[in-house]
Write a protein that holds these residues in place. Structure first.
Motif, PDB file in Angstrom:
ATOM      1  N   ALA A   1       1.587   6.342 -15.200  1.00 37.50           N
ATOM      2  CA  ALA A   1       2.664   5.557 -14.599  1.00 37.50           C
ATOM      3  C   ALA A   1       2.394   5.362 -13.123  1.00 37.50           C
ATOM      4  CB  ALA A   1       3.995   6.270 -14.813  1.00 37.50           C
ATOM      5  N   GLU A   2       3.123   4.413 -12.534  1.00 46.56           N
ATOM      6  CA  GLU A   2       2.884   4.037 -11.139  1.00 46.56           C
ATOM      7  C   GLU A   2       4.183   3.396 -10.654  1.00 46.56           C
ATOM      8  OE1 GLU A   2       0.296   3.462  -8.529  1.00 46.56           O
ATOM      9  OE2 GLU A   2       2.060   2.453  -7.718  1.00 46.56           O
ATOM     10  N   ASP A   3       4.629   3.759  -9.457  1.00 47.26           N
ATOM     11  CA  ASP A   3       5.956   3.269  -9.046  1.00 47.26           C
ATOM     12  C   ASP A   3       5.956   1.808  -8.607  1.00 47.26           C
ATOM     13  OD1 ASP A   3       5.191   3.290  -6.336  1.00 47.26           O
ATOM     14  OD2 ASP A   3       7.066   4.239  -5.695  1.00 47.26           O
TER      15      ASP A   3
ATOM     16  N   GLN B   1      -2.977  -3.292  -4.856  1.00 54.19           N
ATOM     17  CA  GLN B   1      -4.381  -2.993  -5.165  1.00 54.19           C
ATOM     18  C   GLN B   1      -4.532  -1.478  -5.188  1.00 54.19           C
ATOM     19  OE1 GLN B   1      -8.248  -4.980  -3.471  1.00 54.19           O
ATOM     20  NE2 GLN B   1      -7.494  -3.623  -1.889  1.00 54.19           N
ATOM     21  N   HIS B   2      -5.170  -0.938  -6.232  1.00 51.54           N
ATOM     22  CA  HIS B   2      -5.315   0.518  -6.319  1.00 51.54           C
ATOM     23  C   HIS B   2      -6.772   0.882  -6.591  1.00 51.54           C
ATOM     24  CE1 HIS B   2      -4.585   4.701  -7.107  1.00 51.54           C
ATOM     25  NE2 HIS B   2      -3.282   4.564  -6.974  1.00 51.54           N
ATOM     26  N   VAL B   3      -7.273   1.884  -5.873  1.00 51.59           N
ATOM     27  CA  VAL B   3      -8.650   2.321  -6.097  1.00 51.59           C
ATOM     28  C   VAL B   3      -8.797   2.862  -7.529  1.00 51.59           C
ATOM     29  CG1 VAL B   3      -8.939   2.902  -3.658  1.00 51.59           C
ATOM     30  CG2 VAL B   3      -8.340   4.692  -5.266  1.00 51.59           C
TER      31      VAL B   3
ATOM     32  N   ALA C   1       0.865  -1.179   0.000  1.00 46.52           N
ATOM     33  CA  ALA C   1       0.000   0.000   0.000  1.00 46.52           C
ATOM     34  C   ALA C   1       0.899   1.226   0.000  1.00 46.52           C
ATOM     35  CB  ALA C   1      -0.880   0.019   1.243  1.00 46.52           C
ATOM     36  N   ASP C   2       0.536   2.240  -0.765  1.00 43.69           N
ATOM     37  CA  ASP C   2       1.296   3.493  -0.721  1.00 43.69           C
ATOM     38  C   ASP C   2       0.626   4.444   0.263  1.00 43.69           C
ATOM     39  OD1 ASP C   2      -0.835   3.575  -2.457  1.00 43.69           O
ATOM     40  OD2 ASP C   2       0.338   4.137  -4.205  1.00 43.69           O
ATOM     41  N   MET C   3       1.386   5.401   0.799  1.00 48.14           N
ATOM     42  CA  MET C   3       0.951   6.189   1.953  1.00 48.14           C
ATOM     43  C   MET C   3       0.789   7.685   1.684  1.00 48.14           C
ATOM     44  SD  MET C   3       4.048   4.613   4.214  1.00 48.14           S
ATOM     45  CE  MET C   3       3.938   5.652   5.658  1.00 48.14           C
TER      46      MET C   3
ATOM     47  N   ALA D   1      -5.861  12.573  -2.796  1.00 46.48           N
ATOM     48  CA  ALA D   1      -6.694  12.618  -3.999  1.00 46.48           C
ATOM     49  C   ALA D   1      -6.405  11.443  -4.923  1.00 46.48           C
ATOM     50  CB  ALA D   1      -6.460  13.939  -4.732  1.00 46.48           C
ATOM     51  N   CYS D   2      -5.623  10.477  -4.433  1.00 43.20           N
ATOM     52  CA  CYS D   2      -5.360   9.289  -5.260  1.00 43.20           C
ATOM     53  C   CYS D   2      -5.796   8.035  -4.520  1.00 43.20           C
ATOM     54  CB  CYS D   2      -3.889   9.210  -5.654  1.00 43.20           C
ATOM     55  SG  CYS D   2      -3.571   8.059  -7.016  1.00 43.20           S
ATOM     56  N   GLY D   3      -6.356   8.211  -3.314  1.00 45.96           N
ATOM     57  CA  GLY D   3      -6.882   7.043  -2.589  1.00 45.96           C
ATOM     58  C   GLY D   3      -5.858   6.276  -1.780  1.00 45.96           C
ATOM     59  N   HIS D   4      -4.665   6.843  -1.595  1.00 47.00           N
ATOM     60  CA  HIS D   4      -3.649   6.105  -0.835  1.00 47.00           C
ATOM     61  C   HIS D   4      -4.040   5.971   0.645  1.00 47.00           C
ATOM     62  CE1 HIS D   4      -0.425   7.262  -4.097  1.00 47.00           C
ATOM     63  NE2 HIS D   4      -1.517   6.717  -4.601  1.00 47.00           N
ATOM     64  N   ASP D   5      -4.935   6.864   1.109  1.00 46.67           N
ATOM     65  CA  ASP D   5      -5.479   6.710   2.468  1.00 46.67           C
ATOM     66  C   ASP D   5      -6.256   5.396   2.567  1.00 46.67           C
ATOM     67  OD1 ASP D   5      -7.311   7.731   0.623  1.00 46.67           O
ATOM     68  OD2 ASP D   5      -8.340   9.038   2.039  1.00 46.67           O
TER      69      ASP D   5
ATOM     70  N   GLY E   1       6.063   7.883  -0.612  1.00 46.02           N
ATOM     71  CA  GLY E   1       6.531   8.529  -1.841  1.00 46.02           C
ATOM     72  C   GLY E   1       6.204   7.872  -3.163  1.00 46.02           C
ATOM     73  N   GLU E   2       4.952   7.452  -3.367  1.00 45.57           N
ATOM     74  CA  GLU E   2       4.623   6.896  -4.691  1.00 45.57           C
ATOM     75  C   GLU E   2       4.568   7.998  -5.744  1.00 45.57           C
ATOM     76  OE1 GLU E   2       2.908   5.853  -8.216  1.00 45.57           O
ATOM     77  OE2 GLU E   2       1.692   7.076  -6.911  1.00 45.57           O
ATOM     78  N   GLU E   3       4.167   9.194  -5.313  1.00 50.60           N
ATOM     79  CA  GLU E   3       3.878  10.267  -6.270  1.00 50.60           C
ATOM     80  C   GLU E   3       5.109  11.077  -6.667  1.00 50.60           C
ATOM     81  OE1 GLU E   3       0.953  10.566  -7.579  1.00 50.60           O
ATOM     82  OE2 GLU E   3      -0.527   9.781  -6.165  1.00 50.60           O
ATOM     83  N   LYS E   4       6.273  10.734  -6.132  1.00 51.34           N
ATOM     84  CA  LYS E   4       7.429  11.604  -6.380  1.00 51.34           C
ATOM     85  C   LYS E   4       8.652  10.782  -6.778  1.00 51.34           C
ATOM     86  CE  LYS E   4       9.761  15.475  -4.205  1.00 51.34           C
ATOM     87  NZ  LYS E   4       9.930  16.236  -2.970  1.00 51.34           N
TER      88      LYS E   4
HETATM   89 NI    NI Z   1      -1.992   6.310  -6.698  1.00 49.94          NI
END
Ligand code: NI
Length: 386
Positions: free
Chosen positions: A329-331, A163-165, A77-79, A102-106, A137-140
């Motif tokens: 893209a997605e890390d 798993q990603h929303v 899970a990303d944070m 805003a990407c559902g990582h919560d 740090g998934e977004e950076k």
């Molecule tokens: Ni995401």
């Protein structure tokens, strides 16, 4: 087992919703997920789940051992949250001005905690080890995944699931894509340099602006906007001259995306070659610097097919969709380059109650009922894959 997992999901649902809301209210930017990590540690400790923290900064890795050690499955899970000003009217909207989940990582973090609680309760019912990766740090760039891999999180891992929303699917459905799923993403910087000077005296100057314009147009001919499995698009063209001044330097910025690592190399070389050749036609010089972003995300075909089949067992055939490839893209891609991986989507929209905003928008939200489904699927997949 299916019934048992369902009843566990019901039992932990309220707790998981509360965790998600707390995270949503206190979002943190990439690599600054301190409070988030504290909450994760507190939740794991409350259930006596073993974990290591401070991995790649704020990362946390929990381990749950079944009745034997091997195989080891990692769940990720990303944070992190995004620099977006939230405009929803949720009672638990962000209190950190200008930062938003805003990407559902919560939801990812909350669901993975819920999954940890369930798997911990069921640990005498499966063999193998489960590693729960809470990743910063998934977004950076360079992406928390690449840093966690450097710290060895995958060293003993046989396969990984993410798993990603996904607001493009309604709550109640999930989607899979076997094979290359998401694109690599690199940042393209081109600088064209020539002698600047008076617009009316072409003999005394070059025309870096014209050269740069030709570079953009030639590259867009070679890699057209629509169709094909390559994106090369420029979003910034800075030529800071004026009415009668041709500038000595023009800077271009763009993005380059593809699904294939060989194509990615070829594309990079061609951008360099075309830029230099056109610049020299105008007596100018071009430098191109391509900053490497995430690689392409490759879903292991066999593993993904298995996961989709297990998802059908738990949700029903008609709720499991096949998804198209995405140019975003997605890390998680970093993991998929190292071990067999499956990254799939959990439907979270519900237009009937107004939940339909896309990811990375200021009014993004999810139908929280999707989290119960998400926990159930990832738990069921994991136990069946072990
Ligand atoms: Ni995401």
């Amino acid at each position: 087992m299916r019934q048992l997992i369902k009843s566990k999901c019901d039992a932990y649902f309220d707790e998981v919703v509360a965790i998600r809301r707390q995270l949503h209210q206190h979002p943190e930017l990439s690599f600054c997920e301190k409070e988030t990590a504290e909450l994760i540690k507190k939740c794991l400790a409350s259930k006596n789940i073993e974990f290591q923290s401070d991995i790649a900064g704020t990362g946390v890795v929990a381990t749950i051992k079944g009745v034997s050690v091997r195989p080891t499955i990692a769940l990720r899970a990303d944070m992190d949250a995004l620099p977006i000003h939230e405009t929803t009217d949720l009672p638990y909207r962000s209190v950190n001005e200008g930062v938003m989940h805003a990407c559902g990582h919560d939801a990812h973090t909350a669901m993975l905690l819920g999954t940890a609680f369930i798997l911990n309760d069921l640990r005498d019912k499966f063999s193998g080890t489960i590693k729960l990766i809470f990743q910063p740090g998934e977004e950076k760039l360079p992406g928390g995944a690449s840093l966690m891999i450097k710290e060895g999180v995958l060293d003993d891992v046989d396969l990984i699931i993410g798993q990603h929303v996904y607001p493009d699917l309604p709550c109640g459905e999930v989607g899979f894509h076997a094979g290359p799923y998401m694109a690599s993403s690199d940042e393209v910087n081109i600088t064209v340099k020539g002698r600047g000077g008076h617009a009316a005296k072409p003999a005394e100057r070059d025309n870096a602006l014209l050269a740069a314009a030709k570079i953009v147009s030639k590259l867009s001919e070679l890699y057209p906007e629509k169709g094909g499995d390559v994106v090369l698009a420029f979003g910034s063209f800075i030529a800071d001259g004026t009415y009668n001044v041709i500038p000595s330097e023009v800077n271009l910025k763009g993005t380059m995306r593809t699904f294939d690592e060989e194509k990615r190399k070829a594309l990079k070389n061609n951008i360099l070659k075309v830029s230099k050749a056109i610049a020299s036609e105008y007596g100018c010089e071009a430098e191109a610097f391509i900053e490497q972003g995430y690689p392409s995300l490759k879903n292991d075909v066999k593993l993904t097919e298995k996961c989709a089949a297990f998802a059908k067992e738990i949700l029903g055939k008609d709720k499991v969709k096949e998804l198209p490839q995405l140019m975003t893209a997605e890390d998680f891609a970093w993991y998929s380059q190292k071990v067999p991986a499956c990254f799939y989507r959990l439907g979270t929209s519900n237009p009937e109650i107004g939940i339909k905003a896309k990811q990375h928008t200021s009014d993004f939200n999810i139908d929280e009922n999707a989290m119960k489904i998400g926990m159930g699927i990832i738990t069921y997949l994991t136990i069946n894959l072990l």
